[in-house]
Motif scaffolding. Structure first.
Motif, PDB file in Angstrom:
ATOM      1  N   VAL A  12       0.834  -1.201   0.000  1.00 25.73           N
ATOM      2  CA  VAL A  12       0.000   0.000   0.000  1.00 25.73           C
ATOM      3  C   VAL A  12       0.872   1.255   0.000  1.00 25.73           C
ATOM      4  O   VAL A  12       0.612   2.212  -0.745  1.00 25.73           O
ATOM      5  CB  VAL A  12      -0.941   0.000   1.226  1.00 25.73           C
ATOM      6  N   TYR A  13       1.899   1.236   0.821  1.00 24.30           N
ATOM      7  CA  TYR A  13       2.782   2.392   0.933  1.00 24.30           C
ATOM      8  C   TYR A  13       3.475   2.685  -0.396  1.00 24.30           C
ATOM      9  O   TYR A  13       3.524   3.834  -0.852  1.00 24.30           O
ATOM     10  CB  TYR A  13       3.818   2.128   2.027  1.00 24.30           C
ATOM     11  N   PHE A  14       3.991   1.637  -1.032  1.00 20.94           N
ATOM     12  CA  PHE A  14       4.684   1.831  -2.296  1.00 20.94           C
ATOM     13  C   PHE A  14       3.728   2.300  -3.391  1.00 20.94           C
ATOM     14  O   PHE A  14       4.095   3.105  -4.247  1.00 20.94           O
ATOM     15  CB  PHE A  14       5.367   0.538  -2.726  1.00 20.94           C
ATOM     16  N   GLY A  15       2.485   1.826  -3.347  1.00 15.15           N
ATOM     17  CA  GLY A  15       1.489   2.296  -4.311  1.00 15.15           C
ATOM     18  C   GLY A  15       1.266   3.797  -4.196  1.00 15.15           C
ATOM     19  O   GLY A  15       1.148   4.493  -5.214  1.00 15.15           O
ATOM     20  N   LEU A  16       1.235   4.307  -2.974  1.00 23.71           N
ATOM     21  CA  LEU A  16       1.078   5.744  -2.763  1.00 23.71           C
ATOM     22  C   LEU A  16       2.289   6.521  -3.279  1.00 23.71           C
ATOM     23  O   LEU A  16       2.153   7.601  -3.866  1.00 23.71           O
ATOM     24  CB  LEU A  16       0.856   6.034  -1.272  1.00 23.71           C
ATOM     25  N   LEU A  17       3.488   5.958  -3.082  1.00 23.26           N
ATOM     26  CA  LEU A  17       4.695   6.616  -3.591  1.00 23.26           C
ATOM     27  C   LEU A  17       4.678   6.713  -5.112  1.00 23.26           C
ATOM     28  O   LEU A  17       5.032   7.740  -5.685  1.00 23.26           O
ATOM     29  CB  LEU A  17       5.943   5.843  -3.146  1.00 23.26           C
ATOM     30  N   LEU A  18       4.275   5.648  -5.762  1.00 24.88           N
ATOM     31  CA  LEU A  18       4.198   5.663  -7.221  1.00 24.88           C
ATOM     32  C   LEU A  18       3.189   6.696  -7.716  1.00 24.88           C
ATOM     33  O   LEU A  18       3.414   7.354  -8.742  1.00 24.88           O
ATOM     34  CB  LEU A  18       3.821   4.274  -7.750  1.00 24.88           C
ATOM     35  N   LEU A  19       2.089   6.849  -6.968  1.00 28.60           N
ATOM     36  CA  LEU A  19       1.080   7.838  -7.342  1.00 28.60           C
ATOM     37  C   LEU A  19       1.659   9.251  -7.256  1.00 28.60           C
ATOM     38  O   LEU A  19       1.482  10.070  -8.173  1.00 28.60           O
ATOM     39  CB  LEU A  19      -0.144   7.708  -6.435  1.00 28.60           C
ATOM     40  N   VAL A  20       2.357   9.540  -6.149  1.00 28.42           N
ATOM     41  CA  VAL A  20       2.994  10.853  -5.987  1.00 28.42           C
ATOM     42  C   VAL A  20       4.025  11.076  -7.092  1.00 28.42           C
ATOM     43  O   VAL A  20       4.102  12.165  -7.688  1.00 28.42           O
ATOM     44  CB  VAL A  20       3.657  10.967  -4.599  1.00 28.42           C
TER      45      VAL A  20
END
Length: 482
Positions: A12-20
Motif C-alpha cells: 500500500v505504501y509503495f502504491g502511494l509513492l508511485l502515485l505521488v
C-alpha cells in the motif's frame, strides 16, 4: 501473520509513492527537473522532507537503541547539528547560489583546478555510497529477519527488490519527485514515532507528565558528560563533532544541498535550513525518550534485551509485545525513513556521477538524458553491491559506523572547502589527490597509536583532525596568493 501485515503495508505504501511520483513527474522528465527540480521547489516542502531524509531508517532503530549503551548523550551531538545548520545557511548556501551550481563540487574546479574537482566529487561518491548503503542495509536486515526469512527468500533478493522499488519512482524526475515523496514519507515517519510513543506510554500506564518523570528518573537519562575527557561521549567532543558532521554531511553533501538548490532563491533556501535545523533537535530527543521507555518496559514485562541496540525496537514491534498497530506503524516508519534517505542518495549520486565524472553538460539534451538514465541504473546496481558487502562485514551499531566512515571520507572534503573559502592561496592542483588520500590514512594510524599508547579514544572529532590535516597539506602545496 506478522509477515503478511508487513507485506500488505509495504504494498500500500509503495502504491502511494508511485502515485505521488506519477503526478510530480508529469511533463517534467528532463535533466533540469532531475538535477535541480527546475528551481521551483517550495522551501517549506523541502524543509519538511529533509527531516525524513536526514533521519533515515537507521535513526528509527539505532537512536532508541543508543539509550541502553550511551544513555541520551547523543543529544550533545544534536545540539552541535543545529549550530552547523546555521553556518551552512550563512556561509555555504550564498556561495552555491552565487555560482549557480548544479553540483556543489564544481566550486572546487573553479577554485583549484580539475584534479581537485575530481578528487572532491570522488570522495563524495565514496562517502555517500557507503553511508547510504549502511542506512538501507539495516532496514533490509529487519525486513529479512521478520518477513522474508519465513518465505526462504535470500537476503540478496530482499536488497535487490528494495533498491528496485526506489529506482522505479525516482528514475524519471529525480529531485523534483523526491522533494514531494520525502515530505510524504517524513509525515508517515513522524506520525509513526508519535503513535508508537503513545502506545509504549499506554503500556506503562503513563500520561505525558508520567513519561517525563519516568525518563528523568531513569539511570539512562544522562545527556551531558563534562568530566571524562577519555570518553567518546565527552560534551566538547560530541558538540563540536556535531557541528562539523553537519557541515560535511549536509553542507558539503550533494544529496542534501541538491534539495536546497532546488528552492527558488537563496532566501527561501536559508528559511528551509533554519526550519529544518531547528526541528532536528526535538525529533531526535523523542527517539531517545522512546529508547528509555523501551528499557523501562523490558524491565516491567521481564523481556530480555537483545545484544545489539539496533534490535531493541524491532524486538518490541515485531515480537508482538505492543500489538499489531505498533507493528504496522513500525513498518511504515522504517520504510518511510529508509526510502526518503535512499531515494535522495541515489539521485545525488547520479547527479554527481553524471556532472562531475562524465561531464554530461557538454552533451545535447537528448544524449544527456540517455546517459543520465543509464547512470541512474548503474548507480543503483553499485548500491546493491555495497549493501551486500556491508552485510558480509556486519556492525553492532550502524549509526555509529556511518559517523566513523564520515570522519575518514568527508574529512578531505572539509579541508578542501575550508581552504578554498578561507584563504586566497592557490595549490598545485595535480598533487591535491595525494593530500586527500594521505590525510585519512594518517588519521587512522594516529588513532591506533594514540589509543594503544595513552588509552585516549578518538570519537567523531577525528573528522576535524582529518580536515585540518588536509588543510595543512594544501597550505604546504600552496605556491602564491592571488
Amino acid at each position: 501473520m506478522n509477515g503478511t501485515f508487513i507485506l500488505l503495508t509495504i504494498a500500500v505504501y509503495f502504491g502511494l509513492l508511485l502515485l505521488v511520483a506519477r503526478i510530480t513527474a508529469a511533463h517534467h522528465t528532463d535533466n533540469a527537473a532531475f538535477f535541480r527540480g527546475n528551481r521551483q521547489s517550495p522551501w517549506y516542502i523541502v524543509s519538511f522532507g529533509m527531516i525524513g531524509a536526514s533521519l533515515s531508517g537507521v535513526t528509527f532503530v539505532s537512536v532508541p537503541g543508543m539509550a541502553g549503551s550511551i544513555d541520551m548523550t547523543y543529544m550533545q551531538t544534536c545540539l552541535g547539528f543545529f549550530v552547523g545548520y546555521l553556518l551552512i545557511a550563512h556561509v555555504l548556501l550564498p556561495l552555491y547560489y552565487r555560482l549557480n551550481l548544479t553540483s556543489i563540487y564544481t566550486y572546487l574546479g573553479k577554485r583549484f583546478g580539475n584534479c581537485a574537482y575530481k578528487t572532491g566529487a570522488s570522495f563524495f561518491l565514496l562517502s555517500k555510497m557507503l553511508g547510504a548503503a549502511a542506512r538501507l542495509y539495516l532496514v533490509c536486515v529487519i525486513l529479512q529477519h521478520f518477513v522474508f526469512d519465513a518465505y526462504h527468500i535470500p537476503f540478496a533478493a530482499t536488497v535487490i527488490g528494495t533498491v528496485v522499488l526506489i529506482w522505479l519512482y525516482t528514475r524519471k524526475s529525480g529531485i523534483r519527485t523526491i522533494v514531494w515523496t520525502d515530505s510524504f514519507q517524513t509525515l508517515c515517519l513522524l506520525l509513526a514515532l508519535g503513535l508508537i510513543l503513545c502506545q509504549v506510554a499506554s503500556l506503562l500506564q503513563l500520561d505525558a507528565k508520567g513519561v517525563v518523570e519516568a525518563v528523568s528518573a531513569n539511570e539512562h537519562s544522562r545527556i551531558f558528560v563534562f568530566d571524562d575527557w577519555h570518553s567518546k561521549q565527552n560534551f566538547f567532543k560530541q558538540f563540536f563533532s556535531g557541528i562539523f558532521i553537519t557541515i560535511v554531511m549536509t553542507g558539503l553533501d550533494q544529496d542534501m544541498m541538491q534539495k536546497n538548490l532546488s528552492c527558488r532563491n537563496l532566501k527561501e533556501a536559508q528559511k528551509n535550513m533554519y526550519c529544518y535545523g531547528f526541528s532536528f533537535v526535538p525529533v531526535n530527543l523523542l527517539f531517545l525518550v522512546l529508547g528509555v521507555l523501551l528499557l523501562i518496559a523490558s524491565a516491567h514485562l521481564g523481556i530480555p534485551l537483545p545484544e545489539k541496540g539496533d534490535d531493541i525496537l524491532p524486538l518490541f514491534a515485531a515480537g508482538g509485545h505492543l500489538g499489531y498497530t505498533v507493528l504496522v506503524l513500525f513498518t511504515i516508519g522504517i520504510i518511510a525513513a529508509a526510502f526518503s534517505s535512499a531515494d535522495s542518495a541515489l539521485a545525488a549520486l547520479t547527479t554527481s556521477f553524471c556532472i562531475d565524472i562524465l561531464g554530461i553538460e557538454r552533451y545535447p539534451e537528448k544524449k544527456a538524458r540517455q546517459i543520465r538514465k543509464y547512470s541512474h541504473f548503474f548507480i543503483s546496481a553499485v548500491f546493491i553491491g555495497c549493501i551486500l558487502i556491508i552485510e558480509a562485514i556486519g556492525s553492532r551499531n550502524v549509526i555509529d559506523t556511518i559517523y566513523v566512515l564520515a570522519s575518514y571520507t568527508y574529512g578531505p572534503l572539509l579541508g578542501l572547502f575550508a581552504f578554498g573559502l578561507f584563504t586566497r592561496r592557490r595549490v598545485r592542483d595535480r598533487l591535491v589527490p595525494y593530500v586527500a588520500i594521505a590525510s585519512p590514512v594518517i588519521c587512522y594510524l594516529t588513532d591506533r597509536l594514540v589509543s594503544s599508547a595513552t588509552g585516549y579514544q578518538f570519537g567523531y572529532e577525528m573528522l576535524m583532525v582529518n580536515g585540518l590535516l588536509t588543510f595543512c597539506g594544501l597550505t604546504v602545496l600552496g605556491w602564491r596568493y592571488r
